[in-house]
Design a protein around this motif. Structure first.
Motif, PDB file in Angstrom:
ATOM      1  N   LEU A   1     102.696  38.801  62.148  1.00 54.36           N
ATOM      2  CA  LEU A   1     102.471  38.990  60.709  1.00 54.36           C
ATOM      3  C   LEU A   1     101.335  38.077  60.262  1.00 54.36           C
ATOM      4  CD1 LEU A   1     103.538  39.931  57.834  1.00 54.36           C
ATOM      5  CD2 LEU A   1     104.970  37.880  57.879  1.00 54.36           C
ATOM      6  N   ARG A   2     100.384  38.655  59.547  1.00 56.72           N
ATOM      7  CA  ARG A   2      99.390  37.824  58.835  1.00 56.72           C
ATOM      8  C   ARG A   2      99.763  37.920  57.364  1.00 56.72           C
ATOM      9  NH1 ARG A   2      94.345  35.535  59.270  1.00 56.72           N
ATOM     10  NH2 ARG A   2      94.067  36.213  61.426  1.00 56.72           N
ATOM     11  N   LEU A   3     100.555  36.981  56.914  1.00 57.39           N
ATOM     12  CA  LEU A   3     101.124  37.007  55.571  1.00 57.39           C
ATOM     13  C   LEU A   3     100.036  37.156  54.508  1.00 57.39           C
ATOM     14  CD1 LEU A   3     103.897  36.594  54.101  1.00 57.39           C
ATOM     15  CD2 LEU A   3     103.280  34.189  53.907  1.00 57.39           C
ATOM     16  N   HIS A   4     100.253  38.084  53.552  1.00 65.20           N
ATOM     17  CA  HIS A   4      99.350  38.178  52.402  1.00 65.20           C
ATOM     18  C   HIS A   4      99.875  37.232  51.328  1.00 65.20           C
ATOM     19  CE1 HIS A   4      96.226  39.436  49.858  1.00 65.20           C
ATOM     20  NE2 HIS A   4      96.008  40.599  50.419  1.00 65.20           N
ATOM     21  N   VAL A   5      99.041  36.266  50.954  1.00 71.18           N
ATOM     22  CA  VAL A   5      99.507  35.198  50.055  1.00 71.18           C
ATOM     23  C   VAL A   5      99.217  35.482  48.584  1.00 71.18           C
ATOM     24  CG1 VAL A   5      99.281  33.512  51.900  1.00 71.18           C
ATOM     25  CG2 VAL A   5      97.373  33.857  50.308  1.00 71.18           C
ATOM     26  N   LYS A   6      98.673  36.661  48.292  1.00 68.72           N
ATOM     27  CA  LYS A   6      98.330  36.991  46.898  1.00 68.72           C
ATOM     28  C   LYS A   6      99.553  37.120  46.023  1.00 68.72           C
ATOM     29  CE  LYS A   6      98.303  42.041  47.413  1.00 68.72           C
ATOM     30  NZ  LYS A   6      98.671  42.825  46.238  1.00 68.72           N
ATOM     31  N   THR A   7     100.715  37.390  46.603  1.00 67.14           N
ATOM     32  CA  THR A   7     101.927  37.553  45.809  1.00 67.14           C
ATOM     33  C   THR A   7     102.450  36.191  45.360  1.00 67.14           C
ATOM     34  OG1 THR A   7     102.427  39.446  47.215  1.00 67.14           O
ATOM     35  CG2 THR A   7     104.201  38.666  45.766  1.00 67.14           C
TER      36      THR A   7
ATOM     37  N   MET B   1     107.035  28.646  54.471  1.00 69.00           N
ATOM     38  CA  MET B   1     108.273  29.283  54.934  1.00 69.00           C
ATOM     39  C   MET B   1     107.962  30.597  55.661  1.00 69.00           C
ATOM     40  SD  MET B   1     110.556  28.686  51.455  1.00 69.00           S
ATOM     41  CE  MET B   1     111.946  29.734  51.910  1.00 69.00           C
ATOM     42  N   GLY B   2     107.003  31.357  55.107  1.00 72.57           N
ATOM     43  CA  GLY B   2     106.665  32.664  55.680  1.00 72.57           C
ATOM     44  C   GLY B   2     105.930  32.572  56.997  1.00 72.57           C
TER      45      GLY B   2
ATOM     46  N   THR C   1      96.323  36.201  54.853  1.00 67.20           N
ATOM     47  CA  THR C   1      95.429  37.123  54.165  1.00 67.20           C
ATOM     48  C   THR C   1      95.331  36.649  52.723  1.00 67.20           C
ATOM     49  OG1 THR C   1      96.548  38.840  55.435  1.00 67.20           O
ATOM     50  CG2 THR C   1      94.995  39.576  53.737  1.00 67.20           C
ATOM     51  N   VAL C   2      94.117  36.669  52.155  1.00 67.71           N
ATOM     52  CA  VAL C   2      93.958  36.308  50.744  1.00 67.71           C
ATOM     53  C   VAL C   2      93.266  37.442  49.990  1.00 67.71           C
ATOM     54  CG1 VAL C   2      93.821  33.825  51.260  1.00 67.71           C
ATOM     55  CG2 VAL C   2      91.703  35.169  51.070  1.00 67.71           C
ATOM     56  N   SER C   3      93.461  37.450  48.665  1.00 65.68           N
ATOM     57  CA  SER C   3      92.803  38.454  47.823  1.00 65.68           C
ATOM     58  C   SER C   3      91.695  37.838  46.983  1.00 65.68           C
ATOM     59  CB  SER C   3      93.818  39.141  46.913  1.00 65.68           C
ATOM     60  OG  SER C   3      94.265  38.278  45.892  1.00 65.68           O
ATOM     61  N   THR C   4      91.600  36.497  47.004  1.00 59.57           N
ATOM     62  CA  THR C   4      90.519  35.809  46.276  1.00 59.57           C
ATOM     63  C   THR C   4      90.068  34.608  47.105  1.00 59.57           C
ATOM     64  OG1 THR C   4      91.967  34.244  45.108  1.00 59.57           O
ATOM     65  CG2 THR C   4      91.562  36.362  44.017  1.00 59.57           C
ATOM     66  N   LEU C   5      88.849  34.178  46.873  1.00 53.41           N
ATOM     67  CA  LEU C   5      88.361  32.984  47.577  1.00 53.41           C
ATOM     68  C   LEU C   5      89.028  31.727  47.030  1.00 53.41           C
ATOM     69  CD1 LEU C   5      84.610  33.922  48.099  1.00 53.41           C
ATOM     70  CD2 LEU C   5      86.490  34.004  49.760  1.00 53.41           C
ATOM     71  N   LYS C   6      89.554  31.795  45.812  1.00 48.71           N
ATOM     72  CA  LYS C   6      90.309  30.650  45.297  1.00 48.71           C
ATOM     73  C   LYS C   6      91.591  30.450  46.110  1.00 48.71           C
ATOM     74  CE  LYS C   6      92.146  28.604  41.075  1.00 48.71           C
ATOM     75  NZ  LYS C   6      92.179  28.715  39.612  1.00 48.71           N
ATOM     76  N   GLU C   7      92.241  31.566  46.480  1.00 49.60           N
ATOM     77  CA  GLU C   7      93.408  31.446  47.367  1.00 49.60           C
ATOM     78  C   GLU C   7      92.986  30.782  48.682  1.00 49.60           C
ATOM     79  OE1 GLU C   7      95.255  35.395  47.828  1.00 49.60           O
ATOM     80  OE2 GLU C   7      94.738  35.754  45.739  1.00 49.60           O
ATOM     81  N   ALA C   8      91.842  31.246  49.228  1.00 52.02           N
ATOM     82  CA  ALA C   8      91.362  30.664  50.491  1.00 52.02           C
ATOM     83  C   ALA C   8      91.165  29.162  50.349  1.00 52.02           C
ATOM     84  CB  ALA C   8      90.050  31.345  50.897  1.00 52.02           C
ATOM     85  N   GLU C   9      90.570  28.766  49.246  1.00 50.90           N
ATOM     86  CA  GLU C   9      90.291  27.361  48.964  1.00 50.90           C
ATOM     87  C   GLU C   9      91.575  26.537  48.921  1.00 50.90           C
ATOM     88  OE1 GLU C   9      86.844  27.459  46.173  1.00 50.90           O
ATOM     89  OE2 GLU C   9      88.195  26.154  45.018  1.00 50.90           O
ATOM     90  N   TYR C  10      92.538  27.038  48.150  1.00 49.34           N
ATOM     91  CA  TYR C  10      93.815  26.334  47.971  1.00 49.34           C
ATOM     92  C   TYR C  10      94.559  26.204  49.300  1.00 49.34           C
ATOM     93  CZ  TYR C  10      98.835  26.012  46.755  1.00 49.34           C
ATOM     94  OH  TYR C  10     100.164  25.672  46.701  1.00 49.34           O
ATOM     95  N   PHE C  11      94.658  27.292  50.041  1.00 48.02           N
ATOM     96  CA  PHE C  11      95.436  27.235  51.285  1.00 48.02           C
ATOM     97  C   PHE C  11      94.697  26.438  52.361  1.00 48.02           C
ATOM     98  CE2 PHE C  11      97.668  30.653  49.090  1.00 48.02           C
ATOM     99  CZ  PHE C  11      98.975  30.196  49.238  1.00 48.02           C
TER     100      PHE C  11
END
Lengths: 372, 372
Positions: free
Chosen positions: B36-42, B51-52, B61-71
């Motif tokens: 699984l490559r968890l989608h973190v946009k949710t 946990m996931g 997986t991200v839907s924004t570059l801000k998600e990428a930055e944070y993770f």
């Protein structure tokens, strides 16, 4: 800074249009001798609200206690919280009063009145409330001729601040004449409720009415002590559909970039999903359905019939509303578009800042917030 | 802390249900030998994503570059940005790579490929991208048999990372058999595209597919290197309508308070407007339309057919879906309810934190974010 150097999606605010919207509404109400109590739920930003308060007594309307908190911190103390109070929020309300807020609450039933009275008694406070009046069957409020109006008024006694209505039914109007009629009804029925309370010997200093459509087209405000409106600061496609403003008045837009095509389907794909536009479909029931927003070039000029026909989280699907072919050559990958919103409150709520545009350039960034 | 001491509206997250959703999906895919490559946009929160990731290779997986930055800041470097890249975001993507991200981009047309190649050349970088494949006409992507697939692959050369698809069409399915069929189609057509690239001598190490419905019901993942899914962490009413989960699996709910009534209309009014629920109407086209959410008691048990039938900014109108009378005595002013969401991503995006519920009490508060 040039608009095209921003990373999309983001929210643009045209300062000249904002100023024009504020000036027009303020002048309209001033001509009719009634003050504006600006609803700050649309902008949620102090710069915009300070511009809107020029020439006004200075009171505001909020939709959350967090708005009250923020604007109090920015020096605005005369605040009406225009959502029926939940007893669980009374501690929060009292904390605001202790910090200097002149806060007025809202309620429309005996359960809320009893909770407020009990709270005031136990805490030794004098939190006050308006009674919400239902003038059009739209949502909340007591009917102006309902006996419970007097029961609530008597129960509140000295905590009674007056009456308030929101003619949300104005959003269902299909003509300006219909809006004028609902504006008259809003005023007449709210005053009827105020007079019933006064005849019973109860105080009713505040007679507060408002919605952007009825504020824009109301003709007689005699007996009304204030008008509340918020959306007009930005305007939006719903207001255009109602005849309240023109497309050229809409002050906010979402900047997006073209990221792909489906040539056979005549779709453009852009990075403007529901996270940027909201899922508001306020124009769906109007004569001209604008999908999730009307597509403009980077100067803000509509292409005509290009709308965002569907949205996913970070994707917007752009198509001609009549299904006509798109001139794909106009939209190279990375081309920037601006999307006018259906509902300014909802689209602004999707963002945490405004990129202020003056003469086609970004001159400032203003923060905004959400939450409670 | 007791749930009822929270100020409404706010977002609750049932930790046991979250854990159960994660365990079930992880086990299902592990049994079928695909990571699984968890989608973190949710979720957009590190606690949930950690946990996931248990028992997984660790990519997200991200839907924004801000998600990428944070993770990335939270130690996750293997990141696929699964929205077609806009050239204006390449600087942001490159900045992430320079901070240590193993970032993979996505594209589906020659304009994007040229922009990426030019950027890599000018900046001396090796940003890589997957080609998006369209397996169901849902949104973006190249058809697996489209000649342009090979053109894009050749153009990217060493920057080609593989192929990716999202079978968004699974959301239109009306039966589990239909989801199984689209899952098979998703896998088969994505592999077909990968094989076309390989036959042309191009590298295609990644074959990435996924959506919550097709991940939940896919039977054959041979040749697939990873599955992406995100909504399943919380589940929602749309997934219930699809047959992916049961009502009892939904891990998030919005806590609200009753603030009023319209007795003649059989309406309850609550402080759960679209700011708290979102305007998502994902169940509108399903067999059971849940309005803007299904109403539960404060333990999270549905009342049956009570739904949020309409929302304004801070008001929710609750009614029986069949128009049957409400037992108003059950709902005194201030009574708290929990609303199950149509679409977990949209409702979570309306909040900036999760109130984590364990055994009926709030044990932690986890932050989340929005924006780009």
């Amino acid at each position: 800074m040039d608009i095209t150097s921003l990373e999309s999606p983001c929210l643009l605010l045209d300062k000249a249009k904002l100023e024009n919207n504020l000036t027009r509404m303020t002048a309209y109400l001033a001509d009719r001798g009634v003050p504006l109590r600006l609803h700050v739920k649309t902008a949620k930003n102090i710069n915009i609200v300070q511009m809107g308060l020029q020439g006004q007594p200075g009171g505001i309307t909020v939709s959350t206690l967090k708005e009250a908190e923020y604007f109090l911190e920015h020096g605005i103390s005369d605040i009406t919280y225009a959502v029926g109070i939940a007893p669980g929020k009374l501690d929060h309300a009292a904390a605001l009063v202790s910090k200097g807020a002149d806060l007025t609450l809202l309620l429309d039933n005996m359960g809320q009145a009893r909770a407020l009275n009990a709270y005031n008694r136990v805490k030794g406070l004098k939190l006050k409330a308006l009674i919400e009046i239902d003038v059009d069957g739209h949502r909340a409020g007591v009917k102006p001729d309902d006996p419970v109006l007097i029961d609530i008024g008597r129960s509140l006694g000295g905590a009674l601040a007056g009456v308030l209505t929101h003619a949300g039914g104005s959003y269902d109007c299909r003509s300006v004449d219909a809006i004028r009629a609902i504006a008259a009804q809003e005023r007449d029925l709210t005053i009827k409720a105020a007079e019933r309370l006064r005849r019973d010997g109860l105080p009713c200093p505040v007679v507060s009415i408002g919605s952007t459509p009825t504020a824009a087209f109301g003709e007689n405000f005699d007996g009304v002590t204030e008008v509340r409106a918020g959306v007009f600061v930005f305007q939006d496609l719903v207001q255009v559909g109602l005849g309240v403003c023109s497309l050229d008045d809409i002050a906010i837009s979402v900047l997006g970039s073209v990221i792909g095509y489906q040539h056979e389907k005549n779709w453009l794909l852009a990075d403007t999903g529901w996270t940027a536009l909201s899922r508001d479909r306020g124009t769906a029931a109007q004569a001209l359905d604008q999908g999730y927003g009307l597509v403009c070039d980077q100067e803000g000029k509509p292409y005509g019939d290009l709308i965002v026909r569907d949205v996913n989280q970070e994707h917007g699907i752009i198509a001609d509303r009549h299904g006509r072919p798109i001139d794909f050559g106009q939209f190279p990958i990375g081309a920037m578009v601006r999307i006018l919103p259906n509902h300014a409150c909802a689209t602004a709520a999707a963002h945490n800042r405004y990129h202020v545009v003056e003469d086609g350039r970004i001159t400032e960034v203003w923060q905004r917030f959400n939450g409670w």
